[in-house]
Design a protein around this motif. Structure first.
Motif, PDB file in Angstrom:
ATOM      1  N   GLY A 228      10.932   4.700   5.641  1.00 33.88           N
ATOM      2  CA  GLY A 228      10.005   5.149   6.677  1.00 33.88           C
ATOM      3  C   GLY A 228       8.545   4.967   6.330  1.00 33.88           C
ATOM      4  N   VAL A 229       8.246   4.213   5.252  1.00 38.14           N
ATOM      5  CA  VAL A 229       6.848   4.046   4.839  1.00 38.14           C
ATOM      6  C   VAL A 229       6.546   2.574   4.574  1.00 38.14           C
ATOM      7  CG1 VAL A 229       6.756   6.340   3.781  1.00 38.14           C
ATOM      8  CG2 VAL A 229       7.308   4.352   2.371  1.00 38.14           C
ATOM      9  N   ARG A 230       5.256   2.245   4.643  1.00 36.82           N
ATOM     10  CA  ARG A 230       4.766   0.958   4.177  1.00 36.82           C
ATOM     11  C   ARG A 230       4.213   1.158   2.765  1.00 36.82           C
ATOM     12  NH1 ARG A 230       0.906   0.531   9.382  1.00 36.82           N
ATOM     13  NH2 ARG A 230       2.475   0.179  10.997  1.00 36.82           N
ATOM     14  N   LEU A 231       4.496   0.223   1.895  1.00 38.30           N
ATOM     15  CA  LEU A 231       4.019   0.304   0.517  1.00 38.30           C
ATOM     16  C   LEU A 231       3.026  -0.819   0.246  1.00 38.30           C
ATOM     17  CD1 LEU A 231       7.352   1.073  -1.384  1.00 38.30           C
ATOM     18  CD2 LEU A 231       5.585   2.692  -0.681  1.00 38.30           C
ATOM     19  N   TYR A 232       1.985  -0.477  -0.497  1.00 36.69           N
ATOM     20  CA  TYR A 232       0.923  -1.436  -0.792  1.00 36.69           C
ATOM     21  C   TYR A 232       0.530  -1.365  -2.263  1.00 36.69           C
ATOM     22  CZ  TYR A 232      -0.005  -1.251   4.288  1.00 36.69           C
ATOM     23  OH  TYR A 232       0.093  -1.281   5.659  1.00 36.69           O
ATOM     24  N   ILE A 233       0.181  -2.505  -2.810  1.00 33.15           N
ATOM     25  CA  ILE A 233      -0.532  -2.588  -4.082  1.00 33.15           C
ATOM     26  C   ILE A 233      -1.904  -3.174  -3.781  1.00 33.15           C
ATOM     27  CG2 ILE A 233      -0.660  -3.734  -6.328  1.00 33.15           C
ATOM     28  CD1 ILE A 233       2.427  -3.803  -6.301  1.00 33.15           C
ATOM     29  N   ALA A 234      -2.938  -2.576  -4.338  1.00 32.33           N
ATOM     30  CA  ALA A 234      -4.292  -3.113  -4.199  1.00 32.33           C
ATOM     31  C   ALA A 234      -4.893  -3.255  -5.592  1.00 32.33           C
ATOM     32  CB  ALA A 234      -5.144  -2.204  -3.324  1.00 32.33           C
ATOM     33  N   HIS A 235      -5.799  -4.193  -5.748  1.00 38.61           N
ATOM     34  CA  HIS A 235      -6.348  -4.438  -7.077  1.00 38.61           C
ATOM     35  C   HIS A 235      -7.784  -4.943  -6.972  1.00 38.61           C
ATOM     36  CE1 HIS A 235      -6.265  -8.915  -6.929  1.00 38.61           C
ATOM     37  NE2 HIS A 235      -5.293  -8.702  -6.053  1.00 38.61           N
ATOM     38  N   GLY A 255      14.455  -1.728  -0.882  1.00 41.55           N
ATOM     39  CA  GLY A 255      14.482  -2.031   0.543  1.00 41.55           C
ATOM     40  C   GLY A 255      13.120  -2.252   1.168  1.00 41.55           C
ATOM     41  N   ASN A 256      12.063  -2.218   0.361  1.00 41.96           N
ATOM     42  CA  ASN A 256      10.707  -2.299   0.907  1.00 41.96           C
ATOM     43  C   ASN A 256      10.028  -3.630   0.600  1.00 41.96           C
ATOM     44  OD1 ASN A 256      11.131   0.815   0.279  1.00 41.96           O
ATOM     45  ND2 ASN A 256       9.543   0.672   1.849  1.00 41.96           N
ATOM     46  N   GLN A 257       9.281  -4.119   1.571  1.00 43.80           N
ATOM     47  CA  GLN A 257       8.351  -5.204   1.325  1.00 43.80           C
ATOM     48  C   GLN A 257       7.045  -4.572   0.823  1.00 43.80           C
ATOM     49  OE1 GLN A 257       8.931  -8.541   1.661  1.00 43.80           O
ATOM     50  NE2 GLN A 257      11.050  -8.066   2.199  1.00 43.80           N
ATOM     51  N   ILE A 258       6.601  -4.967  -0.347  1.00 47.14           N
ATOM     52  CA  ILE A 258       5.394  -4.380  -0.933  1.00 47.14           C
ATOM     53  C   ILE A 258       4.261  -5.391  -0.809  1.00 47.14           C
ATOM     54  CG2 ILE A 258       4.344  -3.348  -2.967  1.00 47.14           C
ATOM     55  CD1 ILE A 258       7.192  -2.649  -3.922  1.00 47.14           C
ATOM     56  N   GLU A 259       3.265  -5.038  -0.018  1.00 48.35           N
ATOM     57  CA  GLU A 259       2.155  -5.942   0.277  1.00 48.35           C
ATOM     58  C   GLU A 259       1.066  -5.810  -0.782  1.00 48.35           C
ATOM     59  OE1 GLU A 259      -1.033  -6.365   3.942  1.00 48.35           O
ATOM     60  OE2 GLU A 259       1.010  -5.694   4.387  1.00 48.35           O
ATOM     61  N   ILE A 260       0.513  -6.932  -1.197  1.00 49.69           N
ATOM     62  CA  ILE A 260      -0.579  -6.937  -2.178  1.00 49.69           C
ATOM     63  C   ILE A 260      -1.874  -7.328  -1.483  1.00 49.69           C
ATOM     64  CG2 ILE A 260      -1.515  -8.066  -4.236  1.00 49.69           C
ATOM     65  CD1 ILE A 260       1.308  -8.404  -5.257  1.00 49.69           C
ATOM     66  N   GLN A 261      -2.924  -6.541  -1.731  1.00 46.95           N
ATOM     67  CA  GLN A 261      -4.238  -6.808  -1.163  1.00 46.95           C
ATOM     68  C   GLN A 261      -5.312  -6.587  -2.230  1.00 46.95           C
ATOM     69  OE1 GLN A 261      -4.778  -8.083   1.752  1.00 46.95           O
ATOM     70  NE2 GLN A 261      -2.725  -7.835   2.628  1.00 46.95           N
ATOM     71  N   ARG A 262      -6.473  -7.233  -2.040  1.00 44.58           N
ATOM     72  CA  ARG A 262      -7.613  -6.978  -2.915  1.00 44.58           C
ATOM     73  C   ARG A 262      -8.395  -5.772  -2.419  1.00 44.58           C
ATOM     74  NH1 ARG A 262     -10.684 -12.701  -4.226  1.00 44.58           N
ATOM     75  NH2 ARG A 262      -9.057 -13.631  -5.533  1.00 44.58           N
ATOM     76  N   LEU A 263      -8.907  -4.984  -3.342  1.00 48.79           N
ATOM     77  CA  LEU A 263      -9.859  -3.941  -2.979  1.00 48.79           C
ATOM     78  C   LEU A 263     -11.164  -4.608  -2.540  1.00 48.79           C
ATOM     79  CD1 LEU A 263      -9.225  -1.516  -5.963  1.00 48.79           C
ATOM     80  CD2 LEU A 263      -8.666  -1.048  -3.574  1.00 48.79           C
ATOM     81  N   SER A 264     -11.819  -4.015  -1.569  1.00 54.01           N
ATOM     82  CA  SER A 264     -13.073  -4.593  -1.088  1.00 54.01           C
ATOM     83  C   SER A 264     -14.131  -4.524  -2.188  1.00 54.01           C
ATOM     84  CB  SER A 264     -13.568  -3.856   0.158  1.00 54.01           C
ATOM     85  OG  SER A 264     -14.038  -2.567  -0.192  1.00 54.01           O
ATOM     86  N   LEU A 265     -15.159  -5.357  -2.059  1.00 56.11           N
ATOM     87  CA  LEU A 265     -16.212  -5.398  -3.069  1.00 56.11           C
ATOM     88  C   LEU A 265     -16.980  -4.084  -3.148  1.00 56.11           C
ATOM     89  CD1 LEU A 265     -17.656  -9.001  -2.624  1.00 56.11           C
ATOM     90  CD2 LEU A 265     -15.861  -8.198  -4.179  1.00 56.11           C
TER      91      LEU A 265
END
Length: 286
Positions: A228-235, A255-265
């Motif tokens: 029931g949640v979205r999971l994220y990694i940010a760096h 069972g989760n798709q874990i999305e990777i994103q950059r932290l903003s500047l």
């Protein structure tokens, strides 16, 4: 037609914004005495290279003219807009936007749902769904997102305390001691503030702390199931570390798709390179 607008603290790039059908206000930051705007004037690579030289870097708010200029352009083709800025507890830009919106006679609705980075991005996606699939008005979307604000968590492990010291958020003595002991502080963004959550002696221990914290939130606050949640990694400038962390998480969240994103500047200038975050946002139910 309702437009969805956010700022670059969401981590949504201008290219992504076009693909999503949203608008992003670039946030300003200062390097020395010059003002730069994320993606417009400086790449992530160049930013962290200049940070490594010790140049003074600080964040700033967009001017009222920059905010209203974007709104005016959007409203040329849309009836109303929903603006999702970064948390009011971390910047005064949200309150400024709310004051500016009063001059738009019910066409601009500013959301204060106290999110940033990947959880702010999640709110943008929710707003698109509420406008498109649910047919909500701009005011209804704002109200829904503000009621939903505590249905997310983000935990951030720092690689160094040096940049918190430069920003005046901790004392030089505390930063020096932490670096000598090789501490990896884990911070939490929950609601209005960025707070200390735990201290780790190694990156492995810090990652374990973040995983346990998210699992606890899922069990106690988000219905008990990671489905029931979205999971994220940010760096911050550590794509390799983020990819490795995702591989480590596959067994914990199969069972989760874990999305990777950059932290903003504008976030990275406070945390420095090497920061790693793990976040979750509960799927909305309408």
């Amino acid at each position: 037609m309702i437009a969805i607008v956010t700022d670059s603290n969401s981590g949504i790039t201008q290219e992504e914004a076009k693909a999503m059908g949203v608008y992003v206000l670039p946030m300003p930051f200062m390097i020395g005495n010059e003002t730069y705007y994320e993606e417009k004037d400086l790449t992530q690579d160049a930013f962290y290279q200049r940070m490594a030289t010790g140049e003074k870097i600080s964040t700033s708010q967009p001017t009222p003219e920059e905010v209203t200029g974007l709104w005016d352009r959007v409203l040329e083709t849309c009836e109303s807009l929903v603006y999702i800025p970064m948390s009011s507890g971390l910047s005064g830009s949200c309150q400024t936007a709310r004051l500016l919106a009063q001059d738009y006679k019910g066409r601009v609705f500013v959301v204060d749902n106290q999110r940033i980075s990947v959880t702010q991005r999640s709110s943008v996606r929710d707003a698109l769904y509420l406008a498109g699939s649910c047919g909500m008005s701009a005011g209804e979307i704002r109200d829904f997102l503000e009621q939903d604000k505590f249905h997310s968590s983000i935990y951030i492990m720092l690689d160094t305390l040096t940049y918190l010291k430069r920003g005046g958020r901790i004392t030089p003595a505390a930063a020096a001691l932490g670096n000598i002991l090789r501490l990896k502080p884990v911070l939490q963004i929950q609601g209005e503030k960025l707070d200390a959550f735990a201290k780790a002696r190694t990156r492995a221990q810090g990652k374990t702390i973040m995983v346990n914290a998210v699992q606890n939130d899922i069990a106690r606050r988000f219905g008990g199931s990671s489905e029931g949640v979205r999971l994220y990694i940010a760096h911050s400038y550590d794509e390799e570390g983020a990819l490795a962390f995702r591989e480590e998480l596959r067994s914990e969240f199969p069972g989760n798709q874990i999305e990777i994103q950059r932290l903003s500047l504008s976030i990275g200038c406070h945390l420095g390179p090497g920061a790693l975050a793990f976040a979750c946002a509960q799927n909305i139910s309408v």
